[in-house]
Write a protein that holds these residues in place. Structure first.
Motif, PDB file in Angstrom:
ATOM      1  N   HIS A  27     -27.061  -1.898  10.559  1.00 21.31           N
ATOM      2  CA  HIS A  27     -27.748  -0.655  10.897  1.00 21.31           C
ATOM      3  C   HIS A  27     -29.166  -0.855  11.415  1.00 21.31           C
ATOM      4  O   HIS A  27     -29.878   0.122  11.673  1.00 21.31           O
ATOM      5  CB  HIS A  27     -27.777   0.299   9.706  1.00 21.31           C
ATOM      6  CG  HIS A  27     -28.440  -0.224   8.468  1.00 21.31           C
ATOM      7  ND1 HIS A  27     -29.766  -0.617   8.427  1.00 21.31           N
ATOM      8  CD2 HIS A  27     -27.963  -0.405   7.206  1.00 21.31           C
ATOM      9  CE1 HIS A  27     -30.070  -1.003   7.208  1.00 21.31           C
ATOM     10  NE2 HIS A  27     -29.001  -0.902   6.438  1.00 21.31           N
ATOM     11  N   GLU A  84     -34.721   2.461   4.362  1.00 22.98           N
ATOM     12  CA  GLU A  84     -33.549   3.181   4.859  1.00 22.98           C
ATOM     13  C   GLU A  84     -32.894   4.148   3.870  1.00 22.98           C
ATOM     14  O   GLU A  84     -32.097   5.000   4.259  1.00 22.98           O
ATOM     15  CB  GLU A  84     -32.472   2.175   5.316  1.00 22.98           C
ATOM     16  CG  GLU A  84     -32.820   1.339   6.524  1.00 22.98           C
ATOM     17  CD  GLU A  84     -33.585   0.064   6.188  1.00 22.98           C
ATOM     18  OE1 GLU A  84     -34.218  -0.504   7.091  1.00 22.98           O
ATOM     19  OE2 GLU A  84     -33.546  -0.359   5.013  1.00 22.98           O
ATOM     20  N   LEU A 143     -25.516   6.150  11.232  1.00 22.52           N
ATOM     21  CA  LEU A 143     -24.799   7.019  10.295  1.00 22.52           C
ATOM     22  C   LEU A 143     -24.169   8.218  10.989  1.00 22.52           C
ATOM     23  O   LEU A 143     -23.060   8.632  10.638  1.00 22.52           O
ATOM     24  CB  LEU A 143     -25.747   7.485   9.188  1.00 22.52           C
ATOM     25  CG  LEU A 143     -26.110   6.424   8.144  1.00 22.52           C
ATOM     26  CD1 LEU A 143     -27.234   6.931   7.242  1.00 22.52           C
ATOM     27  CD2 LEU A 143     -24.894   6.042   7.300  1.00 22.52           C
ATOM     28  N   HIS A 144     -24.853   8.814  11.951  1.00 19.79           N
ATOM     29  CA  HIS A 144     -24.254   9.918  12.704  1.00 19.79           C
ATOM     30  C   HIS A 144     -22.917   9.476  13.312  1.00 19.79           C
ATOM     31  O   HIS A 144     -21.909  10.196  13.216  1.00 19.79           O
ATOM     32  CB  HIS A 144     -25.197  10.375  13.820  1.00 19.79           C
ATOM     33  CG  HIS A 144     -26.209  11.395  13.396  1.00 19.79           C
ATOM     34  ND1 HIS A 144     -25.898  12.721  13.212  1.00 19.79           N
ATOM     35  CD2 HIS A 144     -27.528  11.277  13.116  1.00 19.79           C
ATOM     36  CE1 HIS A 144     -26.986  13.387  12.843  1.00 19.79           C
ATOM     37  NE2 HIS A 144     -27.991  12.531  12.771  1.00 19.79           N
ATOM     38  N   MET A 160     -27.803  11.914   4.320  1.00 22.63           N
ATOM     39  CA  MET A 160     -26.673  12.114   5.222  1.00 22.63           C
ATOM     40  C   MET A 160     -25.337  11.942   4.519  1.00 22.63           C
ATOM     41  O   MET A 160     -24.364  12.639   4.822  1.00 22.63           O
ATOM     42  CB  MET A 160     -26.799  11.184   6.428  1.00 22.63           C
ATOM     43  CG  MET A 160     -27.978  11.534   7.326  1.00 22.63           C
ATOM     44  SD  MET A 160     -28.096  10.498   8.810  1.00 22.63           S
ATOM     45  CE  MET A 160     -26.654  11.062   9.733  1.00 22.63           C
ATOM     46  N   THR A 169     -32.040  13.509  -1.840  1.00 21.22           N
ATOM     47  CA  THR A 169     -31.777  12.074  -1.740  1.00 21.22           C
ATOM     48  C   THR A 169     -31.113  11.532  -3.006  1.00 21.22           C
ATOM     49  O   THR A 169     -31.182  10.339  -3.297  1.00 21.22           O
ATOM     50  CB  THR A 169     -33.083  11.307  -1.479  1.00 21.22           C
ATOM     51  OG1 THR A 169     -34.031  11.652  -2.505  1.00 21.22           O
ATOM     52  CG2 THR A 169     -33.664  11.664  -0.127  1.00 21.22           C
ATOM     53  N   ILE A 177     -35.581   3.971   9.224  1.00 27.41           N
ATOM     54  CA  ILE A 177     -34.876   5.249   9.193  1.00 27.41           C
ATOM     55  C   ILE A 177     -34.276   5.635  10.544  1.00 27.41           C
ATOM     56  O   ILE A 177     -33.106   6.036  10.604  1.00 27.41           O
ATOM     57  CB  ILE A 177     -35.814   6.355   8.657  1.00 27.41           C
ATOM     58  CG1 ILE A 177     -36.026   6.175   7.153  1.00 27.41           C
ATOM     59  CG2 ILE A 177     -35.262   7.748   8.954  1.00 27.41           C
ATOM     60  CD1 ILE A 177     -37.060   7.111   6.552  1.00 27.41           C
ATOM     61  N   SER A 220     -30.196   6.070  10.885  1.00 24.30           N
ATOM     62  CA  SER A 220     -29.726   7.439  11.047  1.00 24.30           C
ATOM     63  C   SER A 220     -28.814   7.577  12.269  1.00 24.30           C
ATOM     64  O   SER A 220     -27.811   8.300  12.231  1.00 24.30           O
ATOM     65  CB  SER A 220     -30.902   8.415  11.156  1.00 24.30           C
ATOM     66  OG  SER A 220     -31.616   8.235  12.362  1.00 24.30           O
ATOM     67  N   VAL A 238     -32.763   8.547   4.189  1.00 29.36           N
ATOM     68  CA  VAL A 238     -31.865   9.197   5.148  1.00 29.36           C
ATOM     69  C   VAL A 238     -30.409   8.828   4.858  1.00 29.36           C
ATOM     70  O   VAL A 238     -29.496   9.638   5.063  1.00 29.36           O
ATOM     71  CB  VAL A 238     -32.250   8.841   6.602  1.00 29.36           C
ATOM     72  CG1 VAL A 238     -31.953   7.388   6.925  1.00 29.36           C
ATOM     73  CG2 VAL A 238     -31.536   9.763   7.580  1.00 29.36           C
ATOM     74  N   PHE A 239     -30.183   7.629   4.342  1.00 30.87           N
ATOM     75  CA  PHE A 239     -28.827   7.227   3.948  1.00 30.87           C
ATOM     76  C   PHE A 239     -28.282   8.160   2.877  1.00 30.87           C
ATOM     77  O   PHE A 239     -27.172   8.695   2.992  1.00 30.87           O
ATOM     78  CB  PHE A 239     -28.853   5.785   3.438  1.00 30.87           C
ATOM     79  CG  PHE A 239     -27.556   5.300   2.856  1.00 30.87           C
ATOM     80  CD1 PHE A 239     -26.553   4.823   3.680  1.00 30.87           C
ATOM     81  CD2 PHE A 239     -27.329   5.323   1.485  1.00 30.87           C
ATOM     82  CE1 PHE A 239     -25.345   4.374   3.144  1.00 30.87           C
ATOM     83  CE2 PHE A 239     -26.140   4.877   0.942  1.00 30.87           C
ATOM     84  CZ  PHE A 239     -25.135   4.409   1.778  1.00 30.87           C
ATOM     85  N   GLN A 256     -36.690  15.916   7.633  1.00 31.72           N
ATOM     86  CA  GLN A 256     -36.226  15.749   9.007  1.00 31.72           C
ATOM     87  C   GLN A 256     -36.826  16.877   9.843  1.00 31.72           C
ATOM     88  O   GLN A 256     -36.763  18.049   9.453  1.00 31.72           O
ATOM     89  CB  GLN A 256     -34.697  15.821   9.065  1.00 31.72           C
ATOM     90  CG  GLN A 256     -34.110  15.774  10.463  1.00 31.72           C
ATOM     91  CD  GLN A 256     -34.105  14.367  11.039  1.00 31.72           C
ATOM     92  OE1 GLN A 256     -33.728  13.419  10.358  1.00 31.72           O
ATOM     93  NE2 GLN A 256     -34.497  14.230  12.284  1.00 31.72           N
TER      94      GLN A 256
END
Length: 313
Positions: A111, A253, A122-123, A260, A183, A115, A119, A256-257, A172
């Motif tokens: 990855h 990281e 991940l999307h 999401m 989170t 971030i 991200s 956001v991990f 975000q």
């Protein structure tokens, strides 16, 4: 809404007894004739996602492409799915952004760092799992970090990711407005992982909060960057306050991990080894061989967990 039913918020995880499908809260996807996962070099018209990925139950992600290839080879041997010394094809070979390897029901994906990089990955990963009609998927970030108040080589299983002000949230900016997301990570999964570590009994493992920053130097209170506007005393006060707040490691990281994965209904964990104790210094000075062995510890733990989980099923 039918009487007696409780509306689920965007951050709630499905019950452990439910079949966990991938949730993609984007109504626009259904109107698209094709979904191109540009950074993976995959597309719904050019690839049969259910055939390629429909059996995936575990996704392990980490910063380095070489480390994630090494994990794929390691899990190949652990699950007796081939020769771990043989080369494994990179599914994303058509792009230089990320690397992806598949070993049976396990995906291993890089990855990048920070971030923004994770991200984007991940999307596209979440959409990949959705288009593949996957269910009951567990996602684990395995990586490296700086420890706070624990010995180098310790493995931290994140209970909750916090920002640099120690708040358990990810911010975000969407259409110029700040959106705040939870989170929190799966507590049951963290307990399963710590139990696995006890069974392995090879290295120190703790459950603690992880601080996620936007930067490796000033954002993590280092004194050795190109720019530094604070004293050593101020640095130590900050890191000791972080320790007192339950933070045991720092990386870039996890927030956001966690956010999401929460929104997408994915069971998730962060498992990072500490390369140094930040209360004792800023620079990583261990030898290459020591660092390589440290980096294998999250792989061993998560590999053991995957093997144990598959044996139960």
């Amino acid at each position: 809404m039918a009487p007696g039913r409780v509306k689920k918020t965007e951050n709630e995880q499905p019950s452990s007894i439910e079949k966990k499908s991938i949730e993609v809260p984007n109504p626009h996807l259904e109107k698209m004739k094709e979904d191109i996962l540009y950074h993976f070099d995959l597309g719904t018209n050019s690839h049969d996602f259910p055939a390629l990925f429909g059996d995936v139950k575990f996704v392990c992600v980490g910063g380095s492409p070489s480390r994630m290839k090494a994990f794929a080879q390691y899990i190949t041997g652990e699950l007796n799915l081939g020769d771990p010394k043989e080369d494994i094809p990179n599914i994303c070979a058509g792009t230089d952004r990320y690397a992806m390897y598949k070993v049976g029901p396990v995906l291993s994906i890089s990855h990048g760092m920070g971030i923004p990089s994770i991200s984007i990955m991940l999307h596209e990963l979440i959409k990949l799992l959705y288009h593949s009609k996957c269910c009951d998927v567990t996602v684990v970030r395995i990586g490296t970090s700086g420890g706070i108040g624990i010995e180098p080589g310790s493995v931290v299983i994140t209970s909750q990711s916090v920002n640099p002000t120690f708040e358990p949230q990810f911010e975000q900016i969407v259409l110029g407005k700040t959106v705040i997301r939870s989170t929190k990570l799966d507590a049951e999964l963290a307990q399963e992982l710590i139990q696995c570590s006890h069974e392995i009994n090879e290295f120190n493992t703790v459950i603690g909060k992880t601080m996620c920053t936007l930067d490796f130097y000033e954002g993590q209170a280092r004194l050795d960057g190109a720019i530094c506007s604070y004293t050593e005393e101020e640095k130590m006060q900050y890191l000791k306050a972080a320790y007192d707040a339950g933070i045991r490691n720092i990386e870039m990281e996890s927030s956001v991990f966690a956010a999401m994965c929460n929104i997408s209904g994915l069971r998730a964990a962060v498992v990072c080894v500490t390369l140094l104790n930040r209360l004792e210094g800023d620079q990583i000075s261990s030898t290459h061989d020591v660092l390589v062995e440290y980096q294998q510890r999250p792989q061993k733990l998560v590999g053991y967990f995957i093997k144990k989980s598959l044996m139960k099923k």
